[in-house]
Design a protein around this motif. Structure first.
Motif, PDB file in Angstrom:
ATOM      1  N   ALA A   3      -7.313  18.907 -23.283  1.00  0.00           N
ATOM      2  CA  ALA A   3      -8.704  18.821 -23.749  1.00  0.00           C
ATOM      3  C   ALA A   3      -9.547  19.760 -22.614  1.00  0.00           C
ATOM      4  CB  ALA A   3      -9.322  17.309 -23.883  1.00  0.00           C
ATOM      5  N   LEU A   4      -9.188  19.887 -21.464  1.00  0.00           N
ATOM      6  CA  LEU A   4      -9.939  20.595 -20.492  1.00  0.00           C
ATOM      7  C   LEU A   4      -9.572  22.110 -20.782  1.00  0.00           C
ATOM      8  CD1 LEU A   4      -9.366  18.815 -17.328  1.00  0.00           C
ATOM      9  CD2 LEU A   4     -11.322  18.834 -18.645  1.00  0.00           C
ATOM     10  N   LEU A   5      -8.470  22.486 -21.315  1.00  0.00           N
ATOM     11  CA  LEU A   5      -8.162  23.819 -21.480  1.00  0.00           C
ATOM     12  C   LEU A   5      -8.775  24.366 -22.628  1.00  0.00           C
ATOM     13  CD1 LEU A   5      -6.178  26.264 -20.714  1.00  0.00           C
ATOM     14  CD2 LEU A   5      -4.395  25.166 -22.081  1.00  0.00           C
ATOM     15  N   ALA A   6      -8.623  23.273 -23.707  1.00  0.00           N
ATOM     16  CA  ALA A   6      -9.426  23.603 -25.051  1.00  0.00           C
ATOM     17  C   ALA A   6     -11.156  23.776 -24.584  1.00  0.00           C
ATOM     18  CB  ALA A   6      -9.495  22.505 -25.923  1.00  0.00           C
ATOM     19  N   ASN A   7     -11.543  23.044 -23.709  1.00  0.00           N
ATOM     20  CA  ASN A   7     -13.006  23.252 -23.635  1.00  0.00           C
ATOM     21  C   ASN A   7     -13.260  24.732 -22.849  1.00  0.00           C
ATOM     22  OD1 ASN A   7     -14.097  20.760 -24.650  1.00  0.00           O
ATOM     23  ND2 ASN A   7     -13.633  19.530 -22.953  1.00  0.00           N
ATOM     24  N   TYR A   8     -12.262  25.113 -22.161  1.00  0.00           N
ATOM     25  CA  TYR A   8     -12.428  26.377 -21.442  1.00  0.00           C
ATOM     26  C   TYR A   8     -12.385  27.419 -22.325  1.00  0.00           C
ATOM     27  CZ  TYR A   8     -10.935  30.560 -18.490  1.00  0.00           C
ATOM     28  OH  TYR A   8     -10.766  31.618 -18.137  1.00  0.00           O
ATOM     29  N   TRP A   9     -11.288  27.375 -23.434  1.00  0.00           N
ATOM     30  CA  TRP A   9     -11.040  28.370 -24.318  1.00  0.00           C
ATOM     31  C   TRP A   9     -12.144  28.611 -25.177  1.00  0.00           C
ATOM     32  CZ3 TRP A   9      -5.136  27.264 -25.500  1.00  0.00           C
ATOM     33  CH2 TRP A   9      -4.459  27.619 -24.748  1.00  0.00           C
ATOM     34  N   ARG A  10     -12.716  27.304 -25.423  1.00  0.00           N
ATOM     35  CA  ARG A  10     -13.787  27.225 -26.594  1.00  0.00           C
ATOM     36  C   ARG A  10     -15.111  28.172 -26.329  1.00  0.00           C
ATOM     37  NH1 ARG A  10     -14.261  22.130 -26.832  1.00  0.00           N
ATOM     38  NH2 ARG A  10     -13.322  21.857 -28.924  1.00  0.00           N
ATOM     39  N   GLY A  11     -15.324  28.320 -25.050  1.00  0.00           N
ATOM     40  CA  GLY A  11     -16.356  29.433 -24.621  1.00  0.00           C
ATOM     41  C   GLY A  11     -16.013  30.872 -25.070  1.00  0.00           C
ATOM     42  N   PHE A  12     -14.758  31.268 -24.976  1.00  0.00           N
ATOM     43  CA  PHE A  12     -14.271  32.477 -25.611  1.00  0.00           C
ATOM     44  C   PHE A  12     -13.925  32.879 -26.834  1.00  0.00           C
ATOM     45  CE2 PHE A  12     -13.389  31.774 -21.065  1.00  0.00           C
ATOM     46  CZ  PHE A  12     -13.731  32.942 -20.480  1.00  0.00           C
ATOM     47  N   LEU A  13     -13.729  31.503 -27.583  1.00  0.00           N
ATOM     48  CA  LEU A  13     -13.431  31.462 -29.006  1.00  0.00           C
ATOM     49  C   LEU A  13     -14.410  30.728 -29.802  1.00  0.00           C
ATOM     50  CD1 LEU A  13      -9.613  31.025 -28.270  1.00  0.00           C
ATOM     51  CD2 LEU A  13     -10.623  33.388 -28.932  1.00  0.00           C
ATOM     52  N   PRO A  14     -15.447  31.141 -29.875  1.00  0.00           N
ATOM     53  CA  PRO A  14     -16.747  29.997 -30.294  1.00  0.00           C
ATOM     54  C   PRO A  14     -16.374  29.816 -32.071  1.00  0.00           C
ATOM     55  CG  PRO A  14     -17.524  32.170 -30.088  1.00  0.00           C
ATOM     56  CD  PRO A  14     -16.049  32.248 -29.372  1.00  0.00           C
ATOM     57  N   HIS A  15     -15.644  30.504 -32.535  1.00  0.00           N
ATOM     58  CA  HIS A  15     -15.500  30.145 -34.085  1.00  0.00           C
ATOM     59  C   HIS A  15     -14.237  29.512 -34.507  1.00  0.00           C
ATOM     60  CE1 HIS A  15     -19.066  32.649 -34.940  1.00  0.00           C
ATOM     61  NE2 HIS A  15     -18.665  33.469 -34.371  1.00  0.00           N
ATOM     62  N   THR A  16     -13.467  28.914 -33.206  1.00  0.00           N
ATOM     63  CA  THR A  16     -12.314  28.323 -33.503  1.00  0.00           C
ATOM     64  C   THR A  16     -12.597  26.886 -33.304  1.00  0.00           C
ATOM     65  OG1 THR A  16     -11.379  30.256 -32.245  1.00  0.00           O
ATOM     66  CG2 THR A  16     -10.086  28.302 -32.314  1.00  0.00           C
ATOM     67  N   ILE A  17     -11.542  26.150 -34.137  1.00  0.00           N
ATOM     68  CA  ILE A  17     -11.627  24.557 -34.223  1.00  0.00           C
ATOM     69  C   ILE A  17     -10.454  23.932 -32.924  1.00  0.00           C
ATOM     70  CG2 ILE A  17     -11.248  22.447 -35.467  1.00  0.00           C
ATOM     71  CD1 ILE A  17     -11.909  24.545 -37.976  1.00  0.00           C
ATOM     72  N   PHE A  18     -10.792  23.541 -32.216  1.00  0.00           N
ATOM     73  CA  PHE A  18     -10.034  22.905 -31.224  1.00  0.00           C
ATOM     74  C   PHE A  18      -9.835  21.078 -31.496  1.00  0.00           C
ATOM     75  CE2 PHE A  18     -11.340  26.531 -29.071  1.00  0.00           C
ATOM     76  CZ  PHE A  18     -10.133  27.104 -28.601  1.00  0.00           C
ATOM     77  N   MET A  19      -8.636  20.818 -31.637  1.00  0.00           N
ATOM     78  CA  MET A  19      -8.177  19.429 -31.894  1.00  0.00           C
ATOM     79  C   MET A  19      -7.257  19.068 -30.633  1.00  0.00           C
ATOM     80  SD  MET A  19      -9.978  18.741 -34.267  1.00  0.00           S
ATOM     81  CE  MET A  19     -10.221  18.352 -35.971  1.00  0.00           C
TER      82      MET A  19
END
Length: 181
Positions: A3-19
């Protein structure tokens, strides 16, 4: 924690859904989960692995339906046991997912996997050369197994890295995602 990795990536991929689903089995340690128990005998552990693969694929189908996605829009990944289950689940799917990213894992039960090769997604594997939990050699074993079955596999061993997702690994994973979309 993935989940920490997903939160990091979310900043660079704002139109992506992370689960980030929890594994289906509770650990003795409070608020922790596992996909299987590595201390169980092989048969019982393999039954949990197969059940976990079914649970993950059911979850992926629910996400696809909820967000109106196709398999080719999915990137799945995991760390340690999550990597092991993600590899098995992604390869077992009838329709190919876009990419599997795995950190510090291995292929479990190659014989079973050979009988259930349903798709060949692109795969990126990462591992630390100082990992004491999941042996680093498993990276090379997985790469050899997958390459021999004509998978497109990228693999990277990180120097002076133990059982974790390094900063370099997080950035390389992000770059692989960007390159596949």
């Amino acid at each position: 924690n993935i989940a920490l990795l997903a939160n990091y990536w979310r900043g660079f991929l704002p139109h992506t859904i992370f689960m980030c689903p929890n594994a289906p089995y509770k650990c003795k340690k409070k608020n922790t989960f596992m996909w299987f128990n590595p201390n169980e005998n092989d048969q019982k552990s393999l039954k949990r692995v197969i059940k976990s693969v079914e649970v993950l694929n059911k979850f992926l189908d629910e996400v696809k339906n909820e967000y109106n996605l196709q398999d080719e829009n999915l990137i799945i990944g995991g760390f340690s046991q999550g990597c092991m289950i993600t590899l098995k689940a992604g390869i077992r799917r009838k329709k190919k997912v876009k990419l599997i990213i795995g950190y510090s894992g291995k292929i479990i039960d190659k014989k079973y996997l050979d009988l259930n090769l349903n798709s060949k997604p692109n795969i990126c594997l990462f591992h630390g050369d100082q990992d004491k939990i999941v042996k680093p050699d498993y990276l090379y074993e997985a790469k050899k197994f997958l390459k021999s079955r004509k998978f497109n596999v990228k693999a990277k061993m990180f120097k002076k890295c133990d059982h974790k997702i390094s900063r370099e690994g997080a950035n390389l994973g992000l770059n692989f995602i960007k390159n596949f979309f």
